[in-house]
Design an enzyme around this catalytic site. Structure first.
Site, mmCIF file in Angstrom:
data_model
loop_
_atom_site.group_PDB
_atom_site.id
_atom_site.type_symbol
_atom_site.label_atom_id
_atom_site.label_comp_id
_atom_site.label_asym_id
_atom_site.label_seq_id
_atom_site.Cartn_x
_atom_site.Cartn_y
_atom_site.Cartn_z
ATOM 1 N N ASP A 267 23.910 -13.774 78.316
ATOM 2 C CA ASP A 267 24.690 -13.337 79.466
ATOM 3 C C ASP A 267 23.931 -13.759 80.731
ATOM 4 O OD1 ASP A 267 26.619 -12.316 81.092
ATOM 5 O OD2 ASP A 267 26.694 -10.345 80.165
HETATM 6 C C1 BGC Z 1 29.013 -10.674 82.570
HETATM 7 C C2 BGC Z 1 29.744 -11.462 81.518
HETATM 8 C C3 BGC Z 1 30.341 -12.709 82.116
HETATM 9 C C4 BGC Z 1 29.235 -13.509 82.792
HETATM 10 C C5 BGC Z 1 29.721 -14.809 83.394
HETATM 11 C C6 BGC Z 1 28.067 -11.533 83.393
HETATM 12 O O1 BGC Z 1 27.555 -10.862 84.478
HETATM 13 O O2 BGC Z 1 28.321 -9.618 81.962
HETATM 14 O O3 BGC Z 1 30.722 -10.681 80.906
HETATM 15 O O4 BGC Z 1 30.968 -13.452 81.126
HETATM 16 O O5 BGC Z 1 28.679 -12.712 83.817
HETATM 17 O O6 BGC Z 1 30.488 -14.609 84.508
#
Ligand code: BGC
Length: 723
Positions: A267
């Site tokens: 993530d």
């Molecule tokens: C979130 C994810 C997301 C990623 C990309 C993160 O902060 O937890 O769910 O897919 O950002 O935007």
């Protein structure tokens, strides 16, 4: 390219070209990009050289055929080995046409529409140049303080799994290669992100291995069994080690035990976060732990590009680990057909035709209407009668903030508001709107204007809720009541003595103190998406009879949290016949059960359930058992009912939940019509993880339960015998 050709390509790559494939950067880094990116995490000054950007493997958050094509073109012009970029983005509940948030979609229990909505989102995203979506999010959720509950389909592992499967199928279509209007799906957040302590985002998760396997892991597994191409790690710890550096979780369980051989992405920033978590002293150690755990792509931090080469050089990790990660990424690019056609579905002229297509909006409207849950309806307040004078009052009366978090490409200008949805039906004698207060502040002038409108009306429609920023990522709250200003407003309106109907727009189960007592009817519309206002108008006028049922419990107060239907009974259950008055498991100041339980939702008609009949009362390991129930529509409206089937294992080797959903069926009945619904089980559905984590059933007494929700059920006992 076949696998051998990909291996040849890999062999041609220099070590730094390989390492750079593992980097994902947001679009502002790339030539050809417009400067605004989708920023969801901390953006720090990143020291990334021109050369690294030229060799980067994937882009986050670029959008639009023209932009993605120009980034890809500029990239390939500088790519020594012509390796195309992968474009990834959060297409979570629609792309340009925004569907209801996933928690709302869960309440539709409509897998077909869920699949269709994912297919539409894939089409709109692909034509705009995206290849991978960071969805479905399948984290099991039990704590409405956590803002991200709106991204999940709810508190049940079985239902979450079915929605995971439907979405993966919808996004990925039949073939990523043959169908360039499909997207590769990325299930997230592995694992158990939904169990963040006290509902505070990014917080610690500490649950037992058995709990993990029983409730939290199943939906990810179903997504992978449905062919999901990618997995995203979670920010939280699992058994004391952050998921992103957790070898046991990612390499042993995900890759070895489950056989997942697709791409794993961290993530946002999660690799570097191993440092503040306190399991890595520095970036080098963070990179080492993440790659050893099996994370292929590092999103938005640079520990891999800074340290993997030296980790290989000094023998801390094998080069083979790097090769395997790169090969998986190349394979995904190949599966998507990017080596032959790096622009894939991106097409400016088609974009104009496909985005927000009428049919897409129709599906969004249907799904939004099916997602509405009628929580209260007294004095026949709903459906609205035609030719009445309506006053739509509240901060959401004309709000376009109906799409909810993760609708970055949705435009507010395309949203149908509640007021315009009701108005365009032209059923009313007259219709006015006024806000009455702001989302959080009382305002005398606004209140007076609203009271004037209310006086002139036959029916008051209150439009209340949460700003979309109050839920979603980093949207945790300790108080899940509506702000006082909105509660004051509804109280004032109820005092007028006119019928009050309330529609809620929000991203989490709420504590409804102050709201529920001051309304005759209550519709939970969630964040219903682009067509929100027209879908709710359908519901209010009865053009669609509500059939949504909650997939996450509504607590009486946040003091009850976590409160969920599939809990254990305890040794001193409150309702046991021999329970003493005080020394039972209970609150002194609140019921144990939630205000509205999992599965709850009313209709404009009434359904009567007869007793359960079963083919026999004994099940052996080779056999199956069928339960039949007759259901009759005894009301005046045609309607749909979601009939729910639960099981309880009365005595297991370890304690078992008081109920577990094992099946459901949505039936349609005309007034007076009746229908027999059947559910079958075999011994397989009665298995669970025992103390030693072995997955098997226990012989003994079980209860089969069928009903309109998890609380009001008909019950039938049967025996599972060893054979
Ligand atoms: C979130 C994810 C997301 C990623 C990309 C993160 O902060 O937890 O769910 O897919 O950002 O935007």
């Amino acid at each position: 390219m076949n696998k051998d050709e990909l291996i040849l390509l890999l062999e041609e790559m220099t070590i730094s070209e390989k390492v750079n494939q593992l980097l994902q950067l947001a679009k502002p880094f790339f030539k050809g990009a417009s400067d605004e990116g989708e920023i969801t995490g901390p953006l720090e000054t990143m020291d990334v050289s021109e050369k690294v950007i030229q060799e980067t493997g994937s882009v986050l958050g670029a959008w639009g055929a023209s932009e993605t094509k120009s980034i890809q073109k500029a990239h390939l012009e500088n790519s020594r080995l012509s390796i195309p970029l992968l474009f990834m983005a959060d297409v979570v509940h629609g792309c340009k046409t925004i569907f209801p948030v996933p928690l709302a979609m869960g309440c539709s229990w409509d897998l077909k529409l869920a699949e269709e909505s994912a297919a539409i989102a894939a089409k709109e995203a692909s034509v705009s140049g995206i290849h991978v979506t960071f969805a479905p999010m399948v984290d099991l959720v039990r704590d409405p303080r956590w803002g991200r509950v709106m991204e999940s389909t709810g508190e049940d592992p079985y239902l979450n799994g079915l929605f995971a499967e439907a979405q993966v199928k919808g996004y990925q279509g039949k073939s990523l290669r043959e169908d360039n209007m499909s997207l590769a799906a990325c299930v997230k957040h592995f694992a158990a992100y939904g169990a963040s302590e006290a509902g505070r985002d990014y917080n610690t998760v500490d649950i037992s291995e058995r709990e993990l396997r029983e409730n939290y892991l199943p939906a990810y597994k179903v997504a992978l069994e449905a062919g999901c191409e990618m997995v995203m790690t979670a920010f939280n710890t699992v058994h004391g080690i952050p998921a992103t550096g957790n070898k046991e979780l990612m390499r042993n369980l995900l890759r070895e035990e489950w056989g997942f051989n697709g791409v794993v992405i961290s993530d946002w920033g999660a690799v570097k976060e191993l440092i503040p978590h306190g399991v890595a002293e520095n970036k080098r150690e963070a990179a080492e732990k993440a790659i050893l755990a099996g994370v292929d792509i590092e999103m938005m931090t640079t520990t891999y590009i800074e340290h993997i080469e030296e980790l290989i050089a000094d023998g801390s990790i094998q080069e083979q680990l790097l090769d395997e990660a790169v090969l998986r990424i190349l394979q995904l690019k190949e599966k998507l057909g990017l080596f032959e056609n790096p622009f894939r579905g991106a097409d400016e002229s088609e974009e104009a035709h496909i985005l927000l297509h009428k049919e897409h909006r129709n599906t969004a409207k249907q799904l939004a209407a099916n997602s509405c849950v009628l929580l209260k309806n007294e004095k026949n307040a709903l459906p609205l009668k035609k030719e009445t004078k309506l006053a739509v009052i509240g901060p959401f009366a004309e709000s376009t903030d109906l799409m909810g978090p993760w609708s970055w490409q949705g435009s507010k200008k395309d949203v149908v508001t509640l007021y315009s949805g009701l108005k365009s039906k032209e059923y009313h004698a007259s219709i006015t709107r006024s806000s009455g207060c702001t989302l959080t502040q009382n305002d005398d002038i606004l209140l007076k204007a609203a009271l004037r409108e209310a006086e002139k009306a036959d029916v008051i429609i209150m439009a209340l809720g949460e700003d979309s920023e109050w839920s979603g990522e980093a949207g945790s709250r300790t108080n899940i009541q509506l702000p006082e200003a909105q509660v004051d407003l509804i109280q004032r309106m109820y005092l007028t003595g006119k019928p009050v109907i309330t529609v809620l727009f929000n991203g989490r189960p709420l504590d409804l103190h102050g709201v529920i007592e001051n309304t005759d009817a209550l519709v939970e519309a969630w964040f219903p998406g682009t067509e929100g206002g027209s879908a709710v108008a359908d519901i209010l006028y009865g053009d669609v009879n509500p059939s949504g049922k909650l997939t996450m419990s509504f607590p009486y107060s946040s003091g009850q949290i976590p409160v969920y239907y599939n809990h254990y009974q305890t040794g001193r259950p409150k309702h046991a016949i021999d329970a003493q008055e005080r020394y039972v498991s209970q609150y002194l100041d609140s019921p144990n059960s939630p205000r509205f339980s999992f599965g709850y939702g009313l209709s404009y008609t009434t359904f009567v359930y007869e007793e359960i009949k079963s083919s026999k009362n004994v099940l052996n390991k080779e056999d199956s058992l069928t339960f039949t129930i007759n259901i009759k529509n005894t009301g005046k409206w045609e309607g749909a009912e979601i009939v729910q089937f639960y099981i309880r294992d009365i005595s297991g080797e370890v304690v078992r939940p008081v109920k577990e959903l094992k099946g459901f069926e949505k039936i349609y009945l005309k007034p007076g019509e009746e229908k027999k619904v059947r559910f079958s089980i075999t011994e397989k559905e009665l298995r669970y993880h025992h103390y030693e984590l072995d997955y098997r059933s226990d012989a003994g007494t079980f209860e089969a339960m069928i009903g309109p929700n998890s609380k009001e059920v008909k019950t039938h006992s049967f025996q599972l015998i060893k054979s």
